[in-house]
Design a protein around this motif. Structure first.
Motif, PDB file in Angstrom:
ATOM      1  N   ARG A 209       0.765  -1.014   0.135  1.00  0.00           N
ATOM      2  CA  ARG A 209       0.069  -0.052  -0.090  1.00  0.00           C
ATOM      3  C   ARG A 209       0.842   1.128  -0.149  1.00  0.00           C
ATOM      4  O   ARG A 209       0.139   2.179  -0.230  1.00  0.00           O
ATOM      5  N   ASP A 210       2.090   1.309   0.121  1.00  0.00           N
ATOM      6  CA  ASP A 210       2.848   2.298   0.066  1.00  0.00           C
ATOM      7  C   ASP A 210       3.481   2.649  -1.239  1.00  0.00           C
ATOM      8  O   ASP A 210       4.666   3.217  -1.300  1.00  0.00           O
ATOM      9  N   ILE A 211       3.125   1.996  -2.264  1.00  0.00           N
ATOM     10  CA  ILE A 211       3.710   2.274  -3.528  1.00  0.00           C
ATOM     11  C   ILE A 211       3.589   3.570  -4.054  1.00  0.00           C
ATOM     12  O   ILE A 211       4.633   4.134  -4.696  1.00  0.00           O
ATOM     13  N   PHE A 212       2.493   4.503  -3.722  1.00  0.00           N
ATOM     14  CA  PHE A 212       2.481   5.660  -3.808  1.00  0.00           C
ATOM     15  C   PHE A 212       2.905   6.716  -2.728  1.00  0.00           C
ATOM     16  O   PHE A 212       2.908   7.951  -2.754  1.00  0.00           O
ATOM     17  N   GLU A 213       3.292   6.153  -1.700  1.00  0.00           N
ATOM     18  CA  GLU A 213       4.001   7.219  -0.656  1.00  0.00           C
ATOM     19  C   GLU A 213       5.338   7.843  -0.574  1.00  0.00           C
ATOM     20  O   GLU A 213       6.364   7.023  -0.631  1.00  0.00           O
ATOM     21  N   ALA A 214       5.070   9.043  -1.070  1.00  0.00           N
ATOM     22  CA  ALA A 214       6.432   9.677  -1.415  1.00  0.00           C
ATOM     23  C   ALA A 214       7.042  10.362  -0.063  1.00  0.00           C
ATOM     24  O   ALA A 214       6.798  11.766   0.007  1.00  0.00           O
ATOM     25  N   GLY A 215       7.518   9.798   1.014  1.00  0.00           N
ATOM     26  CA  GLY A 215       7.798  10.158   2.120  1.00  0.00           C
ATOM     27  C   GLY A 215       6.656  11.190   2.726  1.00  0.00           C
ATOM     28  O   GLY A 215       5.774  10.312   3.439  1.00  0.00           O
ATOM     29  N   ASP A 216       6.866  12.245   3.039  1.00  0.00           N
ATOM     30  CA  ASP A 216       5.894  13.053   3.911  1.00  0.00           C
ATOM     31  C   ASP A 216       4.793  13.575   3.137  1.00  0.00           C
ATOM     32  O   ASP A 216       4.643  14.721   2.524  1.00  0.00           O
ATOM     33  N   LEU A 217       3.929  12.522   2.910  1.00  0.00           N
ATOM     34  CA  LEU A 217       2.843  12.880   2.192  1.00  0.00           C
ATOM     35  C   LEU A 217       1.552  13.601   2.680  1.00  0.00           C
ATOM     36  O   LEU A 217       0.927  12.890   3.793  1.00  0.00           O
ATOM     37  N   HIS A 218       1.013  14.347   1.941  1.00  0.00           N
ATOM     38  CA  HIS A 218      -0.328  15.020   2.624  1.00  0.00           C
ATOM     39  C   HIS A 218      -1.163  15.261   1.579  1.00  0.00           C
ATOM     40  O   HIS A 218      -1.138  15.452   0.330  1.00  0.00           O
ATOM     41  N   ALA A 219      -2.536  15.007   1.839  1.00  0.00           N
ATOM     42  CA  ALA A 219      -3.771  14.954   0.932  1.00  0.00           C
ATOM     43  C   ALA A 219      -4.474  16.349   1.456  1.00  0.00           C
ATOM     44  O   ALA A 219      -4.988  16.518   2.364  1.00  0.00           O
ATOM     45  N   THR A 220      -4.527  17.088   0.336  1.00  0.00           N
ATOM     46  CA  THR A 220      -5.049  18.283   0.551  1.00  0.00           C
ATOM     47  C   THR A 220      -6.592  18.364   0.118  1.00  0.00           C
ATOM     48  O   THR A 220      -6.642  18.281  -1.263  1.00  0.00           O
ATOM     49  N   ARG A 221      -7.414  18.314   1.025  1.00  0.00           N
ATOM     50  CA  ARG A 221      -8.884  18.238   0.769  1.00  0.00           C
ATOM     51  C   ARG A 221      -9.683  19.323   0.543  1.00  0.00           C
ATOM     52  O   ARG A 221     -10.459  19.608  -0.131  1.00  0.00           O
ATOM     53  N   THR A 222      -9.343  20.320   1.694  1.00  0.00           N
ATOM     54  CA  THR A 222     -10.459  21.500   1.449  1.00  0.00           C
ATOM     55  C   THR A 222      -9.791  22.593   0.839  1.00  0.00           C
ATOM     56  O   THR A 222      -8.621  22.879   0.445  1.00  0.00           O
ATOM     57  N   ALA A 223     -10.704  23.495   0.514  1.00  0.00           N
ATOM     58  CA  ALA A 223     -10.341  24.670  -0.166  1.00  0.00           C
ATOM     59  C   ALA A 223      -9.551  25.705   0.519  1.00  0.00           C
ATOM     60  O   ALA A 223      -8.524  26.397   0.287  1.00  0.00           O
ATOM     61  N   ASP A 224      -9.643  25.588   1.939  1.00  0.00           N
ATOM     62  CA  ASP A 224      -8.722  26.500   2.838  1.00  0.00           C
ATOM     63  C   ASP A 224      -7.385  25.842   3.011  1.00  0.00           C
ATOM     64  O   ASP A 224      -6.547  26.728   2.872  1.00  0.00           O
TER      65      ASP A 224
END
Length: 460
Positions: free
Chosen positions: A303-318
């Motif tokens: 499951r870490d095939i796309f984990e580029a280190g310190d990965l953050h999912a930015t979901r909100t407009a703010d």
């Protein structure tokens, strides 16, 4: 019985707006329903009345989920189409994401234009809205690969892997005894995730893409991206990567993971700032977990095939707005890949004037897009009615292309078991299409034509 016909309603002399209408005695089938992007003259075609009554179309076949192949669907539904849309299961999943995002962006852009008053239209309106999309999605029927499926009343379609993005397929349509193959967008034999394109079957007519019909992909050079990231971080800036939300984001993450794990670039936060890209990433992960037949069997399924280190999912407009001016050096991956719309446009407006920053372009940039202007060395680009100076470094990294180049396309055609009567070369800017057609004539000895927009031909 009359001979079936093929009409080129898009992707003729351009790489966008793929729409091909096949008509037989008892079938009217549209292959792809793409949105025009890029030059204003092309975008205006999205608003023109469709040449035939959408309600009269028996079926629409999709080769894959990218907007230039699916993005016109909700408009056709808005105008009366109500029959079946056929595609692979993965294309159905990704198309739902792409179309919902498209409607949201169009509604948002229209509202923004009305607030600031920079639109030529009063009021500015979206081409379609979320209601049109929600009426479209229930029409989609998924089919398996390699098996003929009924289309309309008397025709069949067979989908085979195209190796371009997850779910992508070539489409072989049989109408009134005539077999025509649509390549869709052809992938490459060495895609990091996908199996290579299936060889062409024996057909009477081929409609082939030519995005890179006049060039070859350079030998991959991972140092270009690594050097750009290192330079930018050393001067205290951030790297902004406009990336297509479907497939390109996944490939960029895989490469950043490799570069960071090998120590070739420093570990810095990586932000994926695109709800559509995050949703597509989930589809890719589920395909890995379920061992989809489109994926390479040798893949590491962790499951870490796309984990580029310190990965953050930015979901909100703010959270996205905070990335306009990152607090520390970071890498931001945001859609769209040609900087034509979406959150990346707001980031460009804030980050292009700063010499510390870098914009990394990772794919084909169509004529008339901001990405193309940046690639061509523009000193200013127009964003939301204002001109923004380009002081940031702009770097092109072509290694991520998932379109076949000219040699790869010729090689794919050469593997056909027999010569077709005619090859129609589409989905390329005019020089690329013309050069590929010349190569098909000279190297394969086949009849090759570059059709013009609106041209109608007999399939005999």
């Amino acid at each position: 019985m009359t001979d079936p016909t093929l009409t080129f309603l898009g992707a003729a002399g351009t790489v966008t707006g793929s729409r091909f209408l096949v008509e037989g005695d008892r079938a009217r089938v549209l292959v792809d329903a793409g949105l025009y992007q890029g030059l204003p003259a092309l975008r205006r075609r999205n608003w023109a009345p469709f040449p035939v009554d959408p309600a009269s179309i028996d079926e629409i076949v999709l080769t894959h989920a990218h907007l230039d192949h699916t993005g016109y669907l909700p408009r056709l539904v808005h105008d009366g189409f109500h029959h079946v849309v056929t595609c692979t299961a993965e294309t159905a999943e990704l198309a739902a994401i792409v179309l919902r995002d498209s409607a949201h962006l169009q509604e948002e852009d229209a509202a923004y234009a009305n607030r600031l008053g920079f639109s030529k239209h009063h009021p500015a309106l979206p081409l379609y809205d979320h209601g049109d999309v929600e009426r479209t999605l229930p029409l989609i029927r998924t089919v398996t690969l390699h098996t003929p499926h009924p289309v309309g009343r008397t025709s069949t379609v067979t989908l085979r892997p195209a190796g371009h993005i997850l779910g992508s397929a070539t489409a072989t349509l049989e109408v009134d005894g005539h077999r025509v193959l649509f390549s869709g967008d052809l992938g490459r034999r060495h895609h990091p995730l996908l199996r290579p394109p299936a060889d062409p079957p024996r057909v009477d007519t081929i409609v082939v893409e030519s995005t890179y019909g006049d060039r070859l992909h350079p030998t991959p050079d991972p140092s270009v991206l690594a050097d750009a990231v290192r330079r930018t971080i050393e001067r205290g800036g951030s790297v902004l990567i406009p990336a297509f939300a479907v497939d390109r984001t996944e490939l960029v993450l895989i490469e950043l993971r490799r570069l960071m794990r090998s120590g070739e670039v420093p570990h810095v936060p990586v932000f994926v700032d695109s709800p559509m890209a995050l949703a597509a990433l989930d589809v890719y992960q589920r395909a890995l977990d379920s061992r989809s037949e489109q994926l390479r069997p040798e893949l590491n399924r962790g499951r870490d095939i796309f984990e580029a280190g310190d990965l953050h999912a930015t979901r909100t407009a703010d959270d996205s707005r905070r990335l306009n001016r990152p607090a520390s050096p970071s890498i931001i991956i945001s859609a769209s890949g040609m900087a034509a719309g979406g959150r990346v446009v707001h980031h460009l407006a804030h980050q292009l004037p700063d010499r510390r920053n870098t914009v990394v372009l990772t794919g084909f940039q169509a004529e008339g897009t901001r990405g193309r202007r940046l690639l061509d060395g523009a000193r200013e680009v127009k964003i939301h009615g204002r001109y923004v100076p380009v002081r940031a470094e702009v770097v092109s990294v072509p290694d991520f292309s998932v379109h076949s180049d000219a040699d790869e396309t010729i090689g794919w055609l050469r593997r056909a078991p027999g010569a077709p009567g005619t090859v129609y070369v589409v989905h390329g800017e005019q020089p690329a299409a013309a050069q590929l057609a010349d190569r098909i004539r000279s190297e394969l000895g086949w009849c090759a034509i570059v059709p013009v927009y609106g041209e109608r031909v007999l399939l005999d």
